[in-house]
Scaffold this motif. Structure first.
Motif, PDB file in Angstrom:
ATOM      1  N   GLU A 112      19.484  36.824  45.426  1.00 19.75           N
ATOM      2  CA  GLU A 112      19.532  37.220  44.274  1.00 19.75           C
ATOM      3  C   GLU A 112      19.334  38.620  44.428  1.00 19.75           C
ATOM      4  O   GLU A 112      18.394  39.321  43.261  1.00 19.75           O
ATOM      5  N   LYS A 172      23.397  25.463  35.835  1.00 21.28           N
ATOM      6  CA  LYS A 172      22.103  25.212  35.720  1.00 21.28           C
ATOM      7  C   LYS A 172      22.051  23.986  34.722  1.00 21.28           C
ATOM      8  O   LYS A 172      23.162  23.617  33.989  1.00 21.28           O
ATOM      9  N   ASN A 186      14.424  25.255  42.653  1.00 22.30           N
ATOM     10  CA  ASN A 186      14.256  26.905  42.321  1.00 22.30           C
ATOM     11  C   ASN A 186      12.861  27.266  41.839  1.00 22.30           C
ATOM     12  O   ASN A 186      12.407  26.534  40.783  1.00 22.30           O
ATOM     13  N   GLU A 187      12.308  28.196  42.330  1.00 20.15           N
ATOM     14  CA  GLU A 187      11.000  28.398  41.812  1.00 20.15           C
ATOM     15  C   GLU A 187       9.872  27.488  41.873  1.00 20.15           C
ATOM     16  O   GLU A 187       9.207  27.480  40.646  1.00 20.15           O
ATOM     17  N   TRP A 200      21.340  40.880  34.648  1.00 18.28           N
ATOM     18  CA  TRP A 200      20.089  40.593  33.835  1.00 18.28           C
ATOM     19  C   TRP A 200      19.121  41.522  33.452  1.00 18.28           C
ATOM     20  O   TRP A 200      18.365  41.306  32.511  1.00 18.28           O
ATOM     21  N   GLU A 222      13.209  39.385  27.828  1.00 19.57           N
ATOM     22  CA  GLU A 222      14.056  37.830  27.848  1.00 19.57           C
ATOM     23  C   GLU A 222      14.649  37.607  26.438  1.00 19.57           C
ATOM     24  O   GLU A 222      13.846  38.073  25.246  1.00 19.57           O
ATOM     25  N   TRP A 268      15.015  23.446  38.071  1.00 21.44           N
ATOM     26  CA  TRP A 268      14.539  24.709  37.704  1.00 21.44           C
ATOM     27  C   TRP A 268      13.693  24.492  36.309  1.00 21.44           C
ATOM     28  O   TRP A 268      14.236  24.133  35.516  1.00 21.44           O
ATOM     29  N   ARG A 308      12.993  26.176  34.241  1.00 18.51           N
ATOM     30  CA  ARG A 308      13.466  26.985  32.941  1.00 18.51           C
ATOM     31  C   ARG A 308      14.808  26.448  32.676  1.00 18.51           C
ATOM     32  O   ARG A 308      15.465  27.150  31.830  1.00 18.51           O
ATOM     33  N   GLN A 341      15.019  35.278  46.617  1.00 19.38           N
ATOM     34  CA  GLN A 341      15.605  35.720  45.678  1.00 19.38           C
ATOM     35  C   GLN A 341      15.834  37.307  45.817  1.00 19.38           C
ATOM     36  O   GLN A 341      16.813  38.160  45.639  1.00 19.38           O
ATOM     37  N   HIS A 401      14.436  40.239  44.348  1.00 21.27           N
ATOM     38  CA  HIS A 401      14.497  41.062  43.161  1.00 21.27           C
ATOM     39  C   HIS A 401      13.575  42.012  43.235  1.00 21.27           C
ATOM     40  O   HIS A 401      12.093  41.789  43.010  1.00 21.27           O
ATOM     41  N   ASN A 436      14.691  27.927  46.901  1.00 19.71           N
ATOM     42  CA  ASN A 436      14.903  29.388  46.449  1.00 19.71           C
ATOM     43  C   ASN A 436      13.766  29.892  45.643  1.00 19.71           C
ATOM     44  O   ASN A 436      13.046  29.259  44.614  1.00 19.71           O
ATOM     45  N   TRP A 483      22.556  39.779  42.717  1.00 21.36           N
ATOM     46  CA  TRP A 483      22.506  39.086  41.392  1.00 21.36           C
ATOM     47  C   TRP A 483      23.161  39.885  40.529  1.00 21.36           C
ATOM     48  O   TRP A 483      22.704  40.551  39.722  1.00 21.36           O
ATOM     49  N   GLU A 516      25.903  32.302  37.897  1.00 18.95           N
ATOM     50  CA  GLU A 516      24.470  32.843  37.115  1.00 18.95           C
ATOM     51  C   GLU A 516      24.150  31.867  36.360  1.00 18.95           C
ATOM     52  O   GLU A 516      22.905  31.679  36.096  1.00 18.95           O
ATOM     53  N   LEU A 517      24.894  31.460  35.505  1.00 16.17           N
ATOM     54  CA  LEU A 517      24.418  30.219  34.328  1.00 16.17           C
ATOM     55  C   LEU A 517      24.899  28.889  34.544  1.00 16.17           C
ATOM     56  O   LEU A 517      24.239  27.898  34.418  1.00 16.17           O
TER      57      LEU A 517
HETATM   58  C1  XIL Z   1      18.754  34.395  34.951  1.00 19.90           C
HETATM   59  C2  XIL Z   1      20.193  35.056  34.402  1.00 19.90           C
HETATM   60  O1  XIL Z   1      20.566  36.009  35.197  1.00 19.90           O
HETATM   61  C3  XIL Z   1      19.863  35.250  32.975  1.00 19.90           C
HETATM   62  O2  XIL Z   1      20.966  35.652  32.421  1.00 19.90           O
HETATM   63  C4  XIL Z   1      19.287  33.898  32.191  1.00 19.90           C
HETATM   64  O3  XIL Z   1      19.077  34.336  30.811  1.00 19.90           O
HETATM   65  C5  XIL Z   1      18.129  33.652  32.868  1.00 19.90           C
HETATM   66  O4  XIL Z   1      18.288  33.455  34.271  1.00 19.90           O
HETATM   67  N1  XIL Z   1      15.859  33.901  39.049  1.00 19.90           N
HETATM   68  C6  XIL Z   1      16.936  32.756  39.183  1.00 19.90           C
HETATM   69  C7  XIL Z   1      18.041  32.907  38.467  1.00 19.90           C
HETATM   70  O5  XIL Z   1      16.841  32.045  40.062  1.00 19.90           O
HETATM   71  O6  XIL Z   1      18.586  31.814  37.875  1.00 19.90           O
HETATM   72  C8  XIL Z   1      17.666  33.730  37.051  1.00 19.90           C
HETATM   73  O7  XIL Z   1      18.976  34.086  36.343  1.00 19.90           O
HETATM   74  C9  XIL Z   1      17.158  35.042  37.289  1.00 19.90           C
HETATM   75  C10 XIL Z   1      15.961  35.176  38.220  1.00 19.90           C
END
Ligand code: XIL
Length: 393
Positions: free
Chosen positions: A281, A86, A165-166, A331, A337, A123, A125, A248, A250, A210, A323, A82-83
């Motif tokens: 995800e 990165k 990613n994104e 998350w 955030e 990514w 972020r 993803q 979500h 992704n 996810w 998950e982390l």
């Molecule tokens: C999220 C994690 O779940 C969080 O804990 C973190 O603070 C931010 O990133 N899309 C993605 C993931 O590709 O990497 C993200 O994960 C959620 C959205």
């Protein structure tokens, strides 16, 4: 009638009570019982369809929470860090890598025969601060260093990499591409370049883009689908080594009922380009957490079911990853955030805060237990590429 019951009825119509095929005037067909349900965990059920099941995990939860760890072992083939993988987490300074958390997940995977999903290389972020200035000076070296350290290190475990990613952002420029630090430095070509760089280090792995917001067919979702297909087509024209797409998924209950027909058509667009599709995800963001728990859980399960019915009807979809696995760690439990986690605030994963199956789990299990019968989608088999062109976009 669902595809499955339609098929059962068809078979039923062909088989006489004697069990022999019926010709001519035979006694009225008897209903054929459905096959017995498949294995009762998500990974074994996925295997019956030639697929895999996975979840995003954190090293600390695997280490410190026995109950959660056992659930991951029982339900998952594949672990997504998950982390830990990165860029900002694993490469905190130009000359310092920190793979401790990722190494722990990797060791857990090796010991237990699991695979790892490579999330993620680029990514916006998760760019380490030290790299920002170099990128702004149009220097590719920081990316080269991270790819060179991370990709070979886990080559025995990683079959799929989320290379970018994104990359999409439709609220901005007309090309639908996000103005990330990578874009600012190298223009849209950074995506092609990253794919080639990953390919040279991982000749066997499948390389993915992704992204989120592709599942709902509202104006935003349709615009994102168009932007993704345009990006893919451009990369293919340039011969970029793109093997697939991660959705993803979500899901968001505030965005209403999923339009299954248009989602199926979009997946068909991806598949007809020869791409592998992974659901990377999956989870469900609730809209109304004031309702009774049972109602909430049914609404979450309905959304997951509607999505999975379509996704699993597409042969290009090779695996499903959620996810997180339990509402104990999601998350979506944070109010916003960076705010504090409240386990179970959002109930959008297959297992509840007690790590027990809930309706989402049963919906996913049932969807994965269905014998693969591509054409189960609402509306029956999908149209061919030409008939379907533009559909769902
Ligand atoms: C999220 C994690 O779940 C969080 O804990 C973190 O603070 C931010 O990133 N899309 C993605 C993931 O590709 O990497 C993200 O994960 C959620 C959205």
């Amino acid at each position: 009638m669902t595809g499955l019951t339609r098929r059962a009825a068809l078979i039923g119509a062909m088989i006489a009570p004697t069990g022999r095929l019926a010709f001519g005037r035979e006694p009225a067909p008897q209903p054929v019982p459905l096959p017995p349900p498949g294995p009762a965990d998500l990974r074994s059920a996925a295997h019956t369809q030639g697929r895999f099941f996975g979840a995003a995990v954190q090293d600390g939860h695997l280490r410190g929470d026995f109950q959660f760890r056992e659930a991951v072992l029982a339900q998952c083939d594949s672990l997504t860090p998950e982390l830990a993988l990165k860029w900002a987490a694993a490469h905190p300074a130009q000359d310092r890598f920190d793979f401790a958390a990722m190494d722990e997940i990797a060791a857990f995977a090796r010991t237990n025969g699991k695979r790892v999903h490579g999330h993620t290389l680029l990514w916006h972020r998760s760019v380490p601060d030290w790299a920002l200035a170099a990128l702004a000076a149009k220097n590719w070296e920081p990316i080269h260093r991270y790819f060179g350290a991370a990709i070979p290190r886990y080559q025995d475990l990683i079959d799929y990499w989320d290379v970018v990613n994104e990359p999409l952002e439709i609220a901005g420029e007309a090309d639908g591409l996000r103005r990330s630090p990578f874009f600012a430095a190298f223009g849209p070509d950074y995506i092609r370049r990253a794919l080639h760089a990953a390919r040279s280090l991982a000749p066997e792995a499948k390389l993915l883009i992704n992204d989120y917001g592709l599942e709902h067919a509202d104006a935003e979702g349709r615009a994102r689908r168009r932007a993704l297909l345009a990006l893919i087509d451009g990369l293919r024209r340039q011969g970029a080594p793109l093997d697939g797409v991660g959705l993803q998924a979500h899901l968001d209950l505030a965005r209403g009922v999923l339009d299954q027909t248009s989602l199926a058509a979009f997946l068909h667009e991806l598949a007809s380009r020869g791409l592998t599709v992974l659901v990377t995800e999956l989870d469900v963001r609730e809209a109304d957490t004031a309702r009774p728990l049972a109602e909430r859980d049914e609404a979450v399960a309905d959304a997951a079911r509607a999505f999975l019915e379509v996704a699993l009807d597409q042969p290009a979809v090779k695996g499903i990853t959620t996810w997180g696995l339990s509402d104990r760690y999601s998350w979506l439990n944070a109010e916003g955030e960076g705010s504090a986690m409240r386990p179970g605030r959002n109930r959008g994963l297959p297992l509840d805060v007690g790590v027990q199956p809930k309706p989402f789990f049963h919906a996913a299990l049932a969807a994965l237990q269905k014998p693969p019968f591509f054409g189960n989608s609402p509306g029956g088999p999908l149209p061919g590429p030409s008939a379907g062109e533009g559909y769902g976009l």
